[in-house]
Design a protein around this motif. Structure first.
Motif, PDB file in Angstrom:
ATOM      1  N   GLN A  65      -1.131   4.488  -1.284  1.00  0.00           N
ATOM      2  CA  GLN A  65      -2.499   4.237  -0.809  1.00  0.00           C
ATOM      3  C   GLN A  65      -2.523   4.049   0.704  1.00  0.00           C
ATOM      4  OE1 GLN A  65      -5.093   4.342  -2.895  1.00  0.00           O
ATOM      5  NE2 GLN A  65      -3.670   4.712  -4.595  1.00  0.00           N
ATOM      6  N   LEU A  66      -3.712   4.144   1.268  1.00  0.00           N
ATOM      7  CA  LEU A  66      -3.856   3.922   2.708  1.00  0.00           C
ATOM      8  C   LEU A  66      -3.974   2.428   3.012  1.00  0.00           C
ATOM      9  CD1 LEU A  66      -6.425   6.705   3.723  1.00  0.00           C
ATOM     10  CD2 LEU A  66      -3.926   6.793   3.767  1.00  0.00           C
ATOM     11  N   ILE A  67      -3.454   2.055   4.173  1.00  0.00           N
ATOM     12  CA  ILE A  67      -3.621   0.691   4.691  1.00  0.00           C
ATOM     13  C   ILE A  67      -5.101   0.566   5.127  1.00  0.00           C
ATOM     14  CG2 ILE A  67      -3.127  -0.569   6.861  1.00  0.00           C
ATOM     15  CD1 ILE A  67      -0.481   1.128   4.759  1.00  0.00           C
ATOM     16  N   TYR A  80       0.837  -1.215   0.000  1.00  0.00           N
ATOM     17  CA  TYR A  80       0.000   0.000   0.000  1.00  0.00           C
ATOM     18  C   TYR A  80       0.868   1.260   0.000  1.00  0.00           C
ATOM     19  CZ  TYR A  80      -3.942  -3.016   1.233  1.00  0.00           C
ATOM     20  OH  TYR A  80      -4.917  -3.977   1.222  1.00  0.00           O
ATOM     21  N   ILE A  81       1.878   1.273   0.867  1.00  0.00           N
ATOM     22  CA  ILE A  81       2.705   2.486   1.019  1.00  0.00           C
ATOM     23  C   ILE A  81       3.400   2.836  -0.299  1.00  0.00           C
ATOM     24  CG2 ILE A  81       4.752   3.444   2.181  1.00  0.00           C
ATOM     25  CD1 ILE A  81       3.889   1.987   4.714  1.00  0.00           C
ATOM     26  N   ASP A  82       3.947   1.826  -0.975  1.00  0.00           N
ATOM     27  CA  ASP A  82       4.657   2.089  -2.234  1.00  0.00           C
ATOM     28  C   ASP A  82       3.723   2.631  -3.301  1.00  0.00           C
ATOM     29  OD1 ASP A  82       6.959   1.284  -1.066  1.00  0.00           O
ATOM     30  OD2 ASP A  82       7.100  -0.659  -2.069  1.00  0.00           O
ATOM     31  N   ASP A 118      -0.174  10.980  15.418  1.00  0.00           N
ATOM     32  CA  ASP A 118       0.482  11.587  14.254  1.00  0.00           C
ATOM     33  C   ASP A 118       0.278  10.660  13.053  1.00  0.00           C
ATOM     34  OD1 ASP A 118       2.479  12.208  12.379  1.00  0.00           O
ATOM     35  OD2 ASP A 118       4.143  11.988  13.783  1.00  0.00           O
ATOM     36  N   GLY A 119      -0.532  11.115  12.101  1.00  0.00           N
ATOM     37  CA  GLY A 119      -0.800  10.267  10.931  1.00  0.00           C
ATOM     38  C   GLY A 119      -2.016   9.372  11.127  1.00  0.00           C
ATOM     39  N   PHE A 120      -2.722   9.559  12.199  1.00  0.00           N
ATOM     40  CA  PHE A 120      -3.951   8.813  12.497  1.00  0.00           C
ATOM     41  C   PHE A 120      -4.874   9.766  13.253  1.00  0.00           C
ATOM     42  CE2 PHE A 120      -6.956   6.179  14.629  1.00  0.00           C
ATOM     43  CZ  PHE A 120      -7.042   5.007  13.925  1.00  0.00           C
ATOM     44  N   LEU A 170      -7.142  -2.880   9.878  1.00  0.00           N
ATOM     45  CA  LEU A 170      -5.769  -3.194  10.236  1.00  0.00           C
ATOM     46  C   LEU A 170      -5.162  -2.035  11.030  1.00  0.00           C
ATOM     47  CD1 LEU A 170      -3.715  -5.395   9.761  1.00  0.00           C
ATOM     48  CD2 LEU A 170      -3.071  -4.315   7.613  1.00  0.00           C
ATOM     49  N   MET A 171      -5.361  -0.816  10.528  1.00  0.00           N
ATOM     50  CA  MET A 171      -4.789   0.374  11.171  1.00  0.00           C
ATOM     51  C   MET A 171      -5.365   0.567  12.570  1.00  0.00           C
ATOM     52  SD  MET A 171      -2.508   1.664   9.386  1.00  0.00           S
ATOM     53  CE  MET A 171      -1.824   2.480  10.777  1.00  0.00           C
ATOM     54  N   ILE A 172      -6.661   0.306  12.713  1.00  0.00           N
ATOM     55  CA  ILE A 172      -7.336   0.521  14.001  1.00  0.00           C
ATOM     56  C   ILE A 172      -6.792  -0.478  15.035  1.00  0.00           C
ATOM     57  CG2 ILE A 172      -9.594   0.365  15.166  1.00  0.00           C
ATOM     58  CD1 ILE A 172     -10.749   1.543  12.419  1.00  0.00           C
ATOM     59  N   GLY A 229      15.813   9.601   2.255  1.00  0.00           N
ATOM     60  CA  GLY A 229      15.706   8.352   1.510  1.00  0.00           C
ATOM     61  C   GLY A 229      14.413   7.597   1.747  1.00  0.00           C
ATOM     62  N   ARG A 230      13.308   8.316   1.990  1.00  0.00           N
ATOM     63  CA  ARG A 230      12.032   7.614   2.154  1.00  0.00           C
ATOM     64  C   ARG A 230      11.504   7.213   0.788  1.00  0.00           C
ATOM     65  NH1 ARG A 230       7.338   9.817   6.078  1.00  0.00           N
ATOM     66  NH2 ARG A 230       6.017   8.977   4.433  1.00  0.00           N
ATOM     67  N   ALA A 231      11.251   5.897   0.626  1.00  0.00           N
ATOM     68  CA  ALA A 231      10.916   5.363  -0.699  1.00  0.00           C
ATOM     69  C   ALA A 231       9.648   5.986  -1.286  1.00  0.00           C
ATOM     70  CB  ALA A 231      10.759   3.853  -0.610  1.00  0.00           C
ATOM     71  N   ASP A 232       8.707   6.384  -0.417  1.00  0.00           N
ATOM     72  CA  ASP A 232       7.447   6.927  -0.958  1.00  0.00           C
ATOM     73  C   ASP A 232       7.535   8.443  -1.205  1.00  0.00           C
ATOM     74  OD1 ASP A 232       7.532   7.453   1.782  1.00  0.00           O
ATOM     75  OD2 ASP A 232       5.388   7.111   2.108  1.00  0.00           O
ATOM     76  N   ASP A 233       8.715   9.041  -0.963  1.00  0.00           N
ATOM     77  CA  ASP A 233       8.890  10.466  -1.261  1.00  0.00           C
ATOM     78  C   ASP A 233       9.496  10.653  -2.653  1.00  0.00           C
ATOM     79  OD1 ASP A 233       7.799  11.442   1.112  1.00  0.00           O
ATOM     80  OD2 ASP A 233       9.725  11.572   2.147  1.00  0.00           O
TER      81      ASP A 233
HETATM   82  P1  AMP Z   1       3.178   8.826   7.036  1.00  0.00           P
HETATM   83  O1  AMP Z   1       4.532   8.540   7.553  1.00  0.00           O
HETATM   84  O2  AMP Z   1       2.210   9.234   8.121  1.00  0.00           O
HETATM   85  O3  AMP Z   1       3.186   9.830   5.904  1.00  0.00           O
HETATM   86  O4  AMP Z   1       2.600   7.476   6.438  1.00  0.00           O
HETATM   87  C1  AMP Z   1       3.225   6.827   5.346  1.00  0.00           C
HETATM   88  C2  AMP Z   1       2.258   5.837   4.703  1.00  0.00           C
HETATM   89  O5  AMP Z   1       1.854   4.863   5.680  1.00  0.00           O
HETATM   90  C3  AMP Z   1       0.963   6.437   4.185  1.00  0.00           C
HETATM   91  O6  AMP Z   1       1.101   6.971   2.882  1.00  0.00           O
HETATM   92  C4  AMP Z   1       0.029   5.222   4.230  1.00  0.00           C
HETATM   93  O7  AMP Z   1       0.288   4.352   3.166  1.00  0.00           O
HETATM   94  C5  AMP Z   1       0.470   4.516   5.508  1.00  0.00           C
HETATM   95  N1  AMP Z   1      -0.288   5.001   6.687  1.00  0.00           N
HETATM   96  C6  AMP Z   1       0.202   5.681   7.759  1.00  0.00           C
HETATM   97  N2  AMP Z   1      -0.762   5.970   8.644  1.00  0.00           N
HETATM   98  C7  AMP Z   1      -1.908   5.465   8.122  1.00  0.00           C
HETATM   99  C8  AMP Z   1      -3.274   5.448   8.543  1.00  0.00           C
HETATM  100  N3  AMP Z   1      -3.673   6.041   9.694  1.00  0.00           N
HETATM  101  N4  AMP Z   1      -4.182   4.835   7.751  1.00  0.00           N
HETATM  102  C9  AMP Z   1      -3.814   4.245   6.605  1.00  0.00           C
HETATM  103  N5  AMP Z   1      -2.561   4.236   6.138  1.00  0.00           N
HETATM  104  C10 AMP Z   1      -1.602   4.832   6.876  1.00  0.00           C
END
Ligand code: AMP
Length: 190
Positions: free
Chosen positions: A58-60, A53-55, A85-87, A64-66, A133-137
């Protein structure tokens, strides 16, 4: 109990502000992105699922996240509060967080929305990709993450406004000034 949701688009400075808040207020920090990156590094099943998902930017899935959030929350002993942070990143996650805290006789104290113009987000994220070096950046994934932010995450602004917890923060300019605004908002609800 001081429970803070730090909110904003990718690159808005949630991680930076969280570190400063933790140092000043002595509360625990949950970064769901950091939790997932640690799982990937350790090669766990959860990490393998998350990486797909991250690559893709997309969101997880919410369930699962909860689950991850609940177990991280319960791992903190004698906490004075938590910075999330991020949730949450979806309405379902915000509902779940509210319920999870209510079960513990707690609530979100404040939601801080770090507002940063889109061009600045792009510049910051591309820079972070090179430096950290974050792969999704990378440019392609960043664009997808920003789209996901606008469609799935930004609706939480109205959700938290209705819940009476919303606080806008100008998230660009001088770092110390941003943090001063953040502290002013926190001190009002402390
Ligand atoms: P972040 O470091 O917060 O930018 O998260 C990096 C990646 O992790 C996001 O692009 C999502 O793929 C996944 N992720 C992090 N937090 C969540 C969340 N609360 N719900 C779903 N996916 C998440």
């Amino acid at each position: 109990m001081l429970n803070i949701v730090i909110f904003g688009a990718p690159g808005s400075g949630k991680g930076t502000q969280s570190e400063m808040i933790v140092e000043k207020y002595g509360i625990n920090h949950i970064s769901t992105g950091d939790v997932l990156r640690a799982e990937i590094k350790n090669g766990t099943e959860l990490g393998k699922t998350a990486k797909g998902y991250i690559d893709q930017g997309q969101l997880i899935p919410d369930e699962l996240m909860i689950d991850i959030l609940a177990s991280t929350l319960d791992s903190f002993k004698d906490r004075k509060g938590v910075i999330f942070d991020g949730f949450p990143r979806t309405i379902a996650q915000a509902d779940a967080l509210k319920a999870m805290l209510a079960e513990r006789n707690e609530e979100v104290s404040i939601m801080l929305d770090l507002d940063v113009p889109e061009e600045e987000l792009m510049t910051r994220l591309i820079k972070r990709g090179i430096e950290a070096g974050r792969a999704d950046d990378n440019e392609e994934t960043i664009k997808k993450r920003l789209l996901v932010y606008h469609s799935q995450t930004a609706p939480l602004i109205d959700w938290y406004k209705q819940d009476g917890k919303y606080q806008h923060i100008k998230g660009y300019g001088v770092l110390a000034e941003i943090f001063a605004d953040v502290c002013k908002a926190i001190d009002k609800v402390k």
